[in-house]
Design an enzyme around this catalytic site. Structure first.
Site, PDB file in Angstrom:
ATOM      1  N   SER A 232     -14.074 -51.745  -4.200  1.00 30.03           N
ATOM      2  CA  SER A 232     -13.272 -50.622  -3.722  1.00 30.03           C
ATOM      3  C   SER A 232     -13.218 -50.605  -2.190  1.00 30.03           C
ATOM      4  CB  SER A 232     -13.851 -49.329  -4.292  1.00 30.03           C
ATOM      5  OG  SER A 232     -13.010 -48.245  -4.048  1.00 30.03           O
ATOM      6  N   ASP A 326      -6.045 -50.009 -12.601  1.00 30.27           N
ATOM      7  CA  ASP A 326      -6.775 -49.292 -11.553  1.00 30.27           C
ATOM      8  C   ASP A 326      -5.862 -48.214 -10.975  1.00 30.27           C
ATOM      9  OD1 ASP A 326      -8.650 -50.397  -8.599  1.00 30.27           O
ATOM     10  OD2 ASP A 326      -8.219 -48.410  -9.392  1.00 30.27           O
ATOM     11  N   HIS A 360     -11.024 -48.482 -12.300  1.00 32.43           N
ATOM     12  CA  HIS A 360     -11.431 -48.816 -10.936  1.00 32.43           C
ATOM     13  C   HIS A 360     -12.859 -49.342 -10.811  1.00 32.43           C
ATOM     14  CE1 HIS A 360     -11.175 -48.863  -6.631  1.00 32.43           C
ATOM     15  NE2 HIS A 360     -12.120 -47.950  -6.476  1.00 32.43           N
TER      16      HIS A 360
HETATM   17  C1  LIG Z   1      -3.925 -35.292  -2.128  1.00 31.54           C
HETATM   18  C2  LIG Z   1      -4.458 -36.175  -1.029  1.00 31.54           C
HETATM   19  C3  LIG Z   1      -3.985 -37.579  -1.234  1.00 31.54           C
HETATM   20  C4  LIG Z   1      -4.660 -38.549  -0.291  1.00 31.54           C
HETATM   21  C5  LIG Z   1      -4.152 -39.948  -0.583  1.00 31.54           C
HETATM   22  C6  LIG Z   1      -5.177 -40.956  -0.186  1.00 31.54           C
HETATM   23  C7  LIG Z   1      -4.644 -42.259  -0.607  1.00 31.54           C
HETATM   24  C8  LIG Z   1      -5.303 -43.384  -0.496  1.00 31.54           C
HETATM   25  C9  LIG Z   1      -6.651 -43.499   0.067  1.00 31.54           C
HETATM   26  C10 LIG Z   1      -7.458 -44.394  -0.836  1.00 31.54           C
HETATM   27  C11 LIG Z   1      -8.782 -44.676  -0.227  1.00 31.54           C
HETATM   28  C12 LIG Z   1      -9.675 -45.272  -1.247  1.00 31.54           C
HETATM   29  C13 LIG Z   1     -11.051 -45.566  -0.664  1.00 31.54           C
HETATM   30  C14 LIG Z   1     -11.916 -46.275  -1.648  1.00 31.54           C
HETATM   31  C15 LIG Z   1     -12.323 -45.381  -2.814  1.00 31.54           C
HETATM   32  C16 LIG Z   1     -13.723 -45.652  -3.254  1.00 31.54           C
HETATM   33  O1  LIG Z   1     -14.471 -46.307  -2.625  1.00 31.54           O
HETATM   34  S1  LIG Z   1     -14.217 -44.911  -4.775  1.00 31.54           S
HETATM   35  C17 LIG Z   1     -14.537 -43.274  -4.332  1.00 31.54           C
HETATM   36  C18 LIG Z   1     -16.014 -42.887  -4.419  1.00 31.54           C
HETATM   37  N1  LIG Z   1     -16.420 -42.672  -5.783  1.00 31.54           N
HETATM   38  C19 LIG Z   1     -17.439 -43.356  -6.309  1.00 31.54           C
HETATM   39  O2  LIG Z   1     -18.063 -44.174  -5.707  1.00 31.54           O
HETATM   40  C20 LIG Z   1     -17.767 -43.021  -7.739  1.00 31.54           C
HETATM   41  C21 LIG Z   1     -19.261 -42.996  -7.947  1.00 31.54           C
HETATM   42  N2  LIG Z   1     -19.882 -41.989  -7.101  1.00 31.54           N
HETATM   43  C22 LIG Z   1     -19.705 -40.664  -7.330  1.00 31.54           C
HETATM   44  O3  LIG Z   1     -18.931 -40.206  -8.144  1.00 31.54           O
HETATM   45  C23 LIG Z   1     -20.599 -39.773  -6.529  1.00 31.54           C
HETATM   46  O4  LIG Z   1     -21.081 -38.821  -7.394  1.00 31.54           O
HETATM   47  C24 LIG Z   1     -19.892 -39.060  -5.383  1.00 31.54           C
HETATM   48  C25 LIG Z   1     -18.940 -39.998  -4.728  1.00 31.54           C
HETATM   49  C26 LIG Z   1     -19.158 -37.855  -5.916  1.00 31.54           C
HETATM   50  C27 LIG Z   1     -20.980 -38.629  -4.395  1.00 31.54           C
HETATM   51  O5  LIG Z   1     -22.027 -38.076  -5.138  1.00 31.54           O
HETATM   52  P1  LIG Z   1     -23.531 -38.184  -4.595  1.00 31.54           P
HETATM   53  O6  LIG Z   1     -23.723 -39.466  -3.862  1.00 31.54           O
HETATM   54  O7  LIG Z   1     -24.450 -37.907  -5.717  1.00 31.54           O
HETATM   55  O8  LIG Z   1     -23.617 -37.047  -3.517  1.00 31.54           O
HETATM   56  P2  LIG Z   1     -23.257 -35.526  -3.764  1.00 31.54           P
HETATM   57  O9  LIG Z   1     -24.149 -34.736  -2.859  1.00 31.54           O
HETATM   58  O10 LIG Z   1     -23.216 -35.167  -5.208  1.00 31.54           O
HETATM   59  O11 LIG Z   1     -21.767 -35.437  -3.222  1.00 31.54           O
HETATM   60  C28 LIG Z   1     -21.516 -35.858  -1.886  1.00 31.54           C
HETATM   61  C29 LIG Z   1     -20.501 -34.912  -1.302  1.00 31.54           C
HETATM   62  O12 LIG Z   1     -19.333 -34.895  -2.132  1.00 31.54           O
HETATM   63  C30 LIG Z   1     -19.082 -33.558  -2.567  1.00 31.54           C
HETATM   64  N3  LIG Z   1     -18.718 -33.577  -3.965  1.00 31.54           N
HETATM   65  C31 LIG Z   1     -19.282 -34.333  -4.925  1.00 31.54           C
HETATM   66  N4  LIG Z   1     -18.681 -34.072  -6.120  1.00 31.54           N
HETATM   67  C32 LIG Z   1     -17.762 -33.117  -5.869  1.00 31.54           C
HETATM   68  C33 LIG Z   1     -16.815 -32.422  -6.692  1.00 31.54           C
HETATM   69  N5  LIG Z   1     -16.711 -32.685  -7.996  1.00 31.54           N
HETATM   70  N6  LIG Z   1     -16.024 -31.500  -6.108  1.00 31.54           N
HETATM   71  C34 LIG Z   1     -16.124 -31.257  -4.779  1.00 31.54           C
HETATM   72  N7  LIG Z   1     -16.983 -31.856  -3.934  1.00 31.54           N
HETATM   73  C35 LIG Z   1     -17.785 -32.786  -4.489  1.00 31.54           C
HETATM   74  C36 LIG Z   1     -20.401 -32.831  -2.440  1.00 31.54           C
HETATM   75  O13 LIG Z   1     -20.142 -31.490  -2.180  1.00 31.54           O
HETATM   76  C37 LIG Z   1     -21.060 -33.498  -1.298  1.00 31.54           C
HETATM   77  O14 LIG Z   1     -20.579 -32.896  -0.114  1.00 31.54           O
HETATM   78  P3  LIG Z   1     -21.681 -32.259   0.851  1.00 31.54           P
HETATM   79  O15 LIG Z   1     -22.567 -33.423   1.247  1.00 31.54           O
HETATM   80  O16 LIG Z   1     -22.415 -31.267  -0.026  1.00 31.54           O
HETATM   81  O17 LIG Z   1     -20.906 -31.641   1.949  1.00 31.54           O
END
Ligand SMILES: CCCCCC/C=C\CCCCCCCC(=O)SCCNC(=O)CCNC(=O)[C@H](O)C(C)(C)COP(=O)(O)OP(=O)(O)OC[C@H]1O[C@@H](n2cnc3c(N)ncnc32)[C@H](O)[C@@H]1OP(=O)(O)O
Length: 415
Positions: A232, A326, A360
């Site tokens: 990713s 994806d 993905h």
């Molecule tokens: C409409 C807008 C359109 C924009 C268009 C953009 C277009 C293109 C851009 C594309 C870019 C792509 C980049 C590449 C994408 C990736 O790499 S994949 C994305 C990441 N996902 C993963 O890796 C999946 C596996 N990991 C997770 O799902 C994790 O759980 C996590 C990513 C959610 C993080 O969790 P964790 O590491 O356990 O930390 P947490 O403390 O739980 O969360 C970190 C912060 O995220 C906030 N958060 C988590 N879940 C939610 C939720 N459901 N809703 C809202 N917020 C959430 C959480 O509050 C934490 O924030 P703080 O640290 O508390 O401030």
């Protein structure tokens, strides 16, 4: 038959590696009677994942998932590992989180009477990540933050830098399981981990250069070059490392973009801006989830070229893996384009593998499928595409390819 004679067996052992198959058998049942098999785990964030399937005992009073078809439930037909790959979270939009690879993932299995729901037998499968004698060394070397996995034995071993997604933090399962195959693996965090920036304004390639230099200097690491595996968001980081840094021989990009995304990427006096999303291409599913599959434009067009990683500079071997369904972005488009660019520059050291109906997060085998989740780059829950069974089969195939690729190009074919 007395219930005490009913046994649920996990073969060859109740202890296995996370990426290995086990055989579930139930014996001592009443012949031809309905039986429900259930699996359940609780991940490191306390989220419960479950699967279940309905079977009918054969004439000898057995259910053997290697031979007996499921008649319904989380999967149908003969699915030896259906109870594992079909595990789905109770909480929607969740991916299995395994933070501590020193402890196994415990999958509880039960056999129930298909008519009364009575539990007839149960057993636990402990699915581990660390082989006996493997070292797990947390690293705070200079700016480097992550964990180094060193396999048992005298070595030296080929080295691999393992980069995960824009989820931040550190994800160790793939690194530890790859190390168990005979590699020294550096699971490298790059933001929102320990004292690394929580919300970086940009990334700099010098951080990754420090990690490559450190790994290559480790006495346990066999040269001349090292590998990089990415998924990713980190795919473009891996491509940038391959294009600008020395000492990289083999690079795996899983569902990557061949342009920089999300944050500006700096290297010396060069800046790669993030590829700008086209907001009108952002869609919404019927259930209101964001679908960003087509949000990123062609990085070879116009100003977007500023974000394009010049992979023609690279001298390493590439393995591009892309899921055809994806929905984080159009991975097959980006992977195909990367291969075309290499070909146009006379390179032959690349291979592309694509997976129909996969989503993905192509992870290690039997990692439960994640259909949707919170996307830190988007700030909301997005769909990630794919279908559970096809996604699981893709993970199995890719895992073998990754090991073969690194053994071939990092020189430990003998192991
Ligand atoms: C409409 C807008 C359109 C924009 C268009 C953009 C277009 C293109 C851009 C594309 C870019 C792509 C980049 C590449 C994408 C990736 O790499 S994949 C994305 C990441 N996902 C993963 O890796 C999946 C596996 N990991 C997770 O799902 C994790 O759980 C996590 C990513 C959610 C993080 O969790 P964790 O590491 O356990 O930390 P947490 O403390 O739980 O969360 C970190 C912060 O995220 C906030 N958060 C988590 N879940 C939610 C939720 N459901 N809703 C809202 N917020 C959430 C959480 O509050 C934490 O924030 P703080 O640290 O508390 O401030």
């Amino acid at each position: 038959m007395a219930q005490s004679q009913i046994r649920l067996k996990i073969l060859p052992s109740v202890r296995s590696f996370f990426d290995k198959m086990v055989r579930v058998k139930v014996e001592g049942l009443t012949p031809h009677k309905p039986v429900e098999l259930r699996s359940r785990l609780v991940d490191d964030k306390g989220v419960t994942f479950k699967a279940s399937a309905l079977y009918k005992a054969d004439e000898s009073g057995q259910v053997d998932v290697f031979r007996t078809p499921s008649l319904g439930g989380s999967y149908t037909g003969v699915e030896p590992m259906g109870l594992f790959w079909a595990l789905a979270p109770d909480a929607p939009h969740t991916k299995l989180m395994k933070k501590d690879v020193l402890s196994p993932t415990r999958v509880a299995l039960e056999a129930l009477n298909g008519e009364t729901g009575e539990v007839l037998a149960s057993e636990s499968n402990e699915r581990g990540y660390m082989i006996e004698g493997m070292k797990r060394i947390p690293l705070q070397e200079g700016r480097i933050r992550g964990v180094l996995f060193i396999p048992p034995g005298n070595g030296p071993f080929p080295g691999i830098v393992d980069l995960y997604t824009f989820g931040g933090g550190l994800t160790e399962p793939r690194s530890s399981l790859l190390a168990s195959k005979g590699f020294v693996v550096l699971a490298l965090a790059y933001f929102r981990y320990q004292d690394l920036p929580k919300t970086p304004k940009n990334l700099d390639l010098e951080y990754f250069e420090e990690a490559v230099t450190y790994l290559r200097k480790r006495p346990e690491v066999k040269g001349p070059g090292i590998g990089v595996i990415s998924i990713s968001h980190s795919g473009a980081l891996a491509l940038s490392m391959s294009s600008f840094l020395s000492g990289i021989s083999a690079t795996v990009c899983i569902n990557a973009c061949n342009a920089n995304t999300v944050l500006p990427l700096h290297y010396k006096d060069i800046v790669f801006p993030p590829l700008p999303p086209v907001m009108e291409n952002v869609k919404f599913t019927e259930s209101g989830l964001v679908d960003i599959r087509d949000a990123l434009p062609d990085p070879t067009k116009g100003k977007n070229r500023a974000s394009l990683i010049p992979i023609e500079r690279a001298t390493c071997h590439f393995l591009f893996a892309a899921s055809e369904d994806d929905h984080n972005w159009n991975s097959t488009f980006f992977a195909t384009q990367a291969a075309e660019i290499l070909k146009k520059h006379g390179k032959k050291s690349y291979e592309v593998v694509t997976y129909p109906k996969a989503g993905h997060f192509l992870d290690v085998p039997y990692m439960p499928y994640c259909s949707s989740g919170f996307h830190p780059a988007v700030g909301s829950v997005v769909v990630f595409g794919g279908e559970p069974k096809a996604h699981s089969e893709a993970q199995l195939d890719l895992w073998e390819r990754v090991q073969e690729f690194f053994k071939t190009h990092l020189g430990n074919k003998s192991t």
